[in-house]
Write a protein that holds these residues in place. Sequence first.
Motif, PDB file in Angstrom:
ATOM      1  N   ILE A 147       0.841  -1.213   0.000  1.00  0.00           N
ATOM      2  CA  ILE A 147       0.000   0.000   0.000  1.00  0.00           C
ATOM      3  C   ILE A 147       0.870   1.254   0.000  1.00  0.00           C
ATOM      4  CG2 ILE A 147      -1.689   1.292   1.355  1.00  0.00           C
ATOM      5  CD1 ILE A 147      -2.758  -1.410   2.357  1.00  0.00           C
ATOM      6  N   TRP A 148       1.930   1.221   0.813  1.00  0.00           N
ATOM      7  CA  TRP A 148       2.817   2.397   0.875  1.00  0.00           C
ATOM      8  C   TRP A 148       3.508   2.622  -0.464  1.00  0.00           C
ATOM      9  CZ3 TRP A 148       7.959   3.521   0.259  1.00  0.00           C
ATOM     10  CH2 TRP A 148       8.415   4.730   0.781  1.00  0.00           C
ATOM     11  N   GLU A 149       3.990   1.549  -1.108  1.00  0.00           N
ATOM     12  CA  GLU A 149       4.658   1.701  -2.402  1.00  0.00           C
ATOM     13  C   GLU A 149       3.699   2.256  -3.447  1.00  0.00           C
ATOM     14  OE1 GLU A 149       7.618   1.525  -3.348  1.00  0.00           O
ATOM     15  OE2 GLU A 149       8.744   0.383  -1.868  1.00  0.00           O
ATOM     16  N   ARG A 150       2.436   1.842  -3.381  1.00  0.00           N
ATOM     17  CA  ARG A 150       1.473   2.323  -4.382  1.00  0.00           C
ATOM     18  C   ARG A 150       1.137   3.798  -4.180  1.00  0.00           C
ATOM     19  NH1 ARG A 150      -2.144  -0.240  -7.662  1.00  0.00           N
ATOM     20  NH2 ARG A 150      -1.661  -2.248  -6.690  1.00  0.00           N
ATOM     21  N   GLN A 151       1.002   4.193  -2.914  1.00  0.00           N
ATOM     22  CA  GLN A 151       0.528   5.548  -2.647  1.00  0.00           C
ATOM     23  C   GLN A 151       1.650   6.562  -2.447  1.00  0.00           C
ATOM     24  OE1 GLN A 151      -2.128   5.312   0.684  1.00  0.00           O
ATOM     25  NE2 GLN A 151      -3.682   4.108  -0.420  1.00  0.00           N
ATOM     26  N   VAL A 152       2.737   6.153  -1.839  1.00  0.00           N
ATOM     27  CA  VAL A 152       3.789   7.094  -1.488  1.00  0.00           C
ATOM     28  C   VAL A 152       5.127   6.742  -2.145  1.00  0.00           C
ATOM     29  CG1 VAL A 152       5.061   8.169   0.434  1.00  0.00           C
ATOM     30  CG2 VAL A 152       2.668   7.500   0.735  1.00  0.00           C
ATOM     31  N   GLY A 153       5.422   5.466  -2.208  1.00  0.00           N
ATOM     32  CA  GLY A 153       6.733   5.036  -2.678  1.00  0.00           C
ATOM     33  C   GLY A 153       7.040   5.486  -4.087  1.00  0.00           C
ATOM     34  N   SER A 154       6.020   5.633  -4.931  1.00  0.00           N
ATOM     35  CA  SER A 154       6.260   6.044  -6.317  1.00  0.00           C
ATOM     36  C   SER A 154       6.876   7.434  -6.390  1.00  0.00           C
ATOM     37  CB  SER A 154       4.944   6.021  -7.106  1.00  0.00           C
ATOM     38  OG  SER A 154       3.975   6.860  -6.491  1.00  0.00           O
ATOM     39  N   LEU A 155       6.650   8.261  -5.347  1.00  0.00           N
ATOM     40  CA  LEU A 155       7.219   9.613  -5.336  1.00  0.00           C
ATOM     41  C   LEU A 155       8.726   9.588  -5.175  1.00  0.00           C
ATOM     42  CD1 LEU A 155       4.560  11.342  -3.027  1.00  0.00           C
ATOM     43  CD2 LEU A 155       4.614  11.266  -5.536  1.00  0.00           C
ATOM     44  N   PHE A 156       9.265   8.455  -4.688  1.00  0.00           N
ATOM     45  CA  PHE A 156      10.702   8.363  -4.453  1.00  0.00           C
ATOM     46  C   PHE A 156      11.441   7.661  -5.601  1.00  0.00           C
ATOM     47  CE2 PHE A 156       8.773   8.770  -0.326  1.00  0.00           C
ATOM     48  CZ  PHE A 156       9.607   9.619   0.372  1.00  0.00           C
ATOM     49  N   GLN A 157      10.700   7.331  -6.673  1.00  0.00           N
ATOM     50  CA  GLN A 157      11.320   6.605  -7.769  1.00  0.00           C
ATOM     51  C   GLN A 157      12.440   7.412  -8.426  1.00  0.00           C
ATOM     52  OE1 GLN A 157      10.792   3.416  -9.196  1.00  0.00           O
ATOM     53  NE2 GLN A 157       9.806   3.106  -7.206  1.00  0.00           N
ATOM     54  N   LEU A 158      12.328   8.730  -8.376  1.00  0.00           N
ATOM     55  CA  LEU A 158      13.342   9.569  -8.998  1.00  0.00           C
ATOM     56  C   LEU A 158      14.687   9.436  -8.280  1.00  0.00           C
ATOM     57  CD1 LEU A 158      13.965  11.723 -11.152  1.00  0.00           C
ATOM     58  CD2 LEU A 158      13.309  13.472  -9.458  1.00  0.00           C
ATOM     59  N   TYR A 159      14.647   9.185  -6.958  1.00  0.00           N
ATOM     60  CA  TYR A 159      15.878   9.121  -6.163  1.00  0.00           C
ATOM     61  C   TYR A 159      16.275   7.681  -5.792  1.00  0.00           C
ATOM     62  CZ  TYR A 159      14.357  13.946  -5.559  1.00  0.00           C
ATOM     63  OH  TYR A 159      13.921  15.212  -5.783  1.00  0.00           O
ATOM     64  N   LEU A 160      15.266   6.861  -5.569  1.00  0.00           N
ATOM     65  CA  LEU A 160      15.532   5.500  -5.112  1.00  0.00           C
ATOM     66  C   LEU A 160      14.716   4.534  -5.971  1.00  0.00           C
ATOM     67  CD1 LEU A 160      17.051   3.869  -2.930  1.00  0.00           C
ATOM     68  CD2 LEU A 160      14.989   3.975  -1.524  1.00  0.00           C
ATOM     69  N   ARG A 161      15.314   4.108  -7.066  1.00  0.00           N
ATOM     70  CA  ARG A 161      14.596   3.252  -8.017  1.00  0.00           C
ATOM     71  C   ARG A 161      14.562   1.799  -7.524  1.00  0.00           C
ATOM     72  NH1 ARG A 161      13.486   5.556 -12.797  1.00  0.00           N
ATOM     73  NH2 ARG A 161      14.485   7.550 -13.257  1.00  0.00           N
ATOM     74  N   TRP A 162      13.538   1.079  -8.013  1.00  0.00           N
ATOM     75  CA  TRP A 162      13.443  -0.349  -7.754  1.00  0.00           C
ATOM     76  C   TRP A 162      14.543  -1.086  -8.528  1.00  0.00           C
ATOM     77  CZ3 TRP A 162       7.471  -0.681  -8.814  1.00  0.00           C
ATOM     78  CH2 TRP A 162       6.784  -0.258  -7.665  1.00  0.00           C
ATOM     79  N   ASP A 163      14.837  -2.284  -8.073  1.00  0.00           N
ATOM     80  CA  ASP A 163      15.725  -3.126  -8.860  1.00  0.00           C
ATOM     81  C   ASP A 163      15.076  -3.457 -10.190  1.00  0.00           C
ATOM     82  OD1 ASP A 163      17.539  -3.165  -6.795  1.00  0.00           O
ATOM     83  OD2 ASP A 163      16.763  -5.035  -5.912  1.00  0.00           O
ATOM     84  N   GLN A 164      15.910  -3.844 -11.157  1.00  0.00           N
ATOM     85  CA  GLN A 164      15.382  -4.121 -12.490  1.00  0.00           C
ATOM     86  C   GLN A 164      14.381  -5.272 -12.487  1.00  0.00           C
ATOM     87  OE1 GLN A 164      18.713  -4.786 -15.068  1.00  0.00           O
ATOM     88  NE2 GLN A 164      19.367  -2.624 -15.047  1.00  0.00           N
ATOM     89  N   ALA A 165      14.577  -6.229 -11.578  1.00  0.00           N
ATOM     90  CA  ALA A 165      13.664  -7.376 -11.528  1.00  0.00           C
ATOM     91  C   ALA A 165      12.306  -7.013 -10.953  1.00  0.00           C
ATOM     92  CB  ALA A 165      14.283  -8.500 -10.708  1.00  0.00           C
ATOM     93  N   VAL A 166      12.216  -5.891 -10.212  1.00  0.00           N
ATOM     94  CA  VAL A 166      10.958  -5.477  -9.585  1.00  0.00           C
ATOM     95  C   VAL A 166      10.289  -4.458 -10.500  1.00  0.00           C
ATOM     96  CG1 VAL A 166       9.891  -4.473  -7.543  1.00  0.00           C
ATOM     97  CG2 VAL A 166      11.978  -5.839  -7.328  1.00  0.00           C
ATOM     98  N   ASP A 167       9.129  -4.849 -11.038  1.00  0.00           N
ATOM     99  CA  ASP A 167       8.480  -3.962 -12.003  1.00  0.00           C
ATOM    100  C   ASP A 167       7.092  -3.536 -11.573  1.00  0.00           C
ATOM    101  OD1 ASP A 167       7.342  -6.404 -12.154  1.00  0.00           O
ATOM    102  OD2 ASP A 167       7.542  -6.666 -14.331  1.00  0.00           O
ATOM    103  N   ASN A 168       6.609  -4.003 -10.377  1.00  0.00           N
ATOM    104  CA  ASN A 168       5.299  -3.555  -9.897  1.00  0.00           C
ATOM    105  C   ASN A 168       5.247  -3.681  -8.383  1.00  0.00           C
ATOM    106  OD1 ASN A 168       4.046  -6.296  -9.159  1.00  0.00           O
ATOM    107  ND2 ASN A 168       4.673  -6.615 -11.301  1.00  0.00           N
ATOM    108  N   SER A 202       6.909  -6.280  -5.459  1.00  0.00           N
ATOM    109  CA  SER A 202       7.698  -5.640  -4.406  1.00  0.00           C
ATOM    110  C   SER A 202       7.211  -6.084  -3.028  1.00  0.00           C
ATOM    111  CB  SER A 202       7.597  -4.123  -4.528  1.00  0.00           C
ATOM    112  OG  SER A 202       8.250  -3.484  -3.445  1.00  0.00           O
ATOM    113  N   GLY A 203       5.879  -6.170  -2.865  1.00  0.00           N
ATOM    114  CA  GLY A 203       5.324  -6.646  -1.596  1.00  0.00           C
ATOM    115  C   GLY A 203       5.670  -8.098  -1.328  1.00  0.00           C
ATOM    116  N   PHE A 204       5.692  -8.919  -2.397  1.00  0.00           N
ATOM    117  CA  PHE A 204       6.048 -10.339  -2.247  1.00  0.00           C
ATOM    118  C   PHE A 204       7.480 -10.481  -1.750  1.00  0.00           C
ATOM    119  CE2 PHE A 204       8.019 -14.112  -4.176  1.00  0.00           C
ATOM    120  CZ  PHE A 204       7.255 -15.100  -3.568  1.00  0.00           C
ATOM    121  N   LEU A 205       8.413  -9.714  -2.345  1.00  0.00           N
ATOM    122  CA  LEU A 205       9.798  -9.759  -1.900  1.00  0.00           C
ATOM    123  C   LEU A 205       9.945  -9.218  -0.482  1.00  0.00           C
ATOM    124  CD1 LEU A 205      11.732  -8.621  -5.119  1.00  0.00           C
ATOM    125  CD2 LEU A 205      11.324 -10.942  -4.285  1.00  0.00           C
TER     126      LEU A 205
END
Length: 373
Positions: A325-346, A350-353
Amino acid sequence: MELRAEKRLPGWPRQTQGTSKGGPAGKILRAADFSGLTEEERRVRANDREYNEKFQYANNCIKTCKYNIVTFLPVNLFEQFQEVANTYFLFLLILQLIPQISSLSWFTTIVPLVLVLTITAVKDATDDYFRHKSDKQVNNRQSQVLINGILQNEKWMYVRVGDIIKLENNQFVAADLLLLSSSEPHGLCYIETAELDGETNMKVRQSLPVTSELGDTSKLANFDGEVICESPNNKLDKFCGTLYWKQSKYPLSNQNMLLRGCVLRNTEWCFGLVIFAGPDSKLMQNSGRTKFKRTSIDRLMNTLVLWIFGFLVCMGIILSIGNTIWERQVGSLFQLYLRWDQAVDNVIFSGFLSFWSYIIILNTVVPISLYVR
């Protein structure tokens, strides 16, 4: 008491009419005649190893150890990982080897796990070494066996079904024997059965009157009686069989038997015919196979670890849902500075890991109580 024909192995010849005063009817059986069948009765001919070996009876060598050099490592590890705590930390170690979810070093888990497994393995190996040593000592005990009309010293492990053994006072009985004769009048002898039933008082056994006169080796060497009796079992106070000799048959009972583990007392000597040897003896039938023992404390610990692990999984699920829930609502705002790993695409993946990461981080909820048995 004579055994009824229904207890014979399938394919064994039935007695024909007129054989009640003679020996058992039927030709000598080959091993192929009963290969793969369960033994329902036993046939033993005195002083005839060739005949008795056709039935492939067990020899008198015993084995109470659990492992050998080849099987020790896999069998011992299999037993140790039946403890839920050991399995849990092995599972945790595997998770820590996955870079995408591991946040702690695998070294912190493998050291205590290997240490406890090693200590337990050394303890089990030491116990089994003493079992091997005890087996070797028992199997190498000497016994006087009548071979070709001469009494010869033979190790217990080489005693076979159908051999005639001489016992002397204070000697252990090497196998389950049919008492043939003794130094006492009327074929009596006295035994101590402490190793069988814990009783230290003397018990009396008596041979059949027809065999009690066989007091010297020349007569015993010519003894060719045949015993048909029950199959191996663990009933210490029961024996049922029939002796066929000299065109007659004689019922046998437990009073005619000397069981392995007994000690001859207050009797100068006696002779006995081996009926059950080694693992087929009643003593070994009662001891059974050496198994992995689990105490009530071990079972309680396994149950507690399972409940705690279930609680850990519930916390991991709750936290991973919150992470999603946090990644969907807030975490996307940090993508510019702290990107997901290449294997994580949604966010779902991310929640499963994150679930497995929380399992690793919160692993101390299950105490590192790897117990050494």
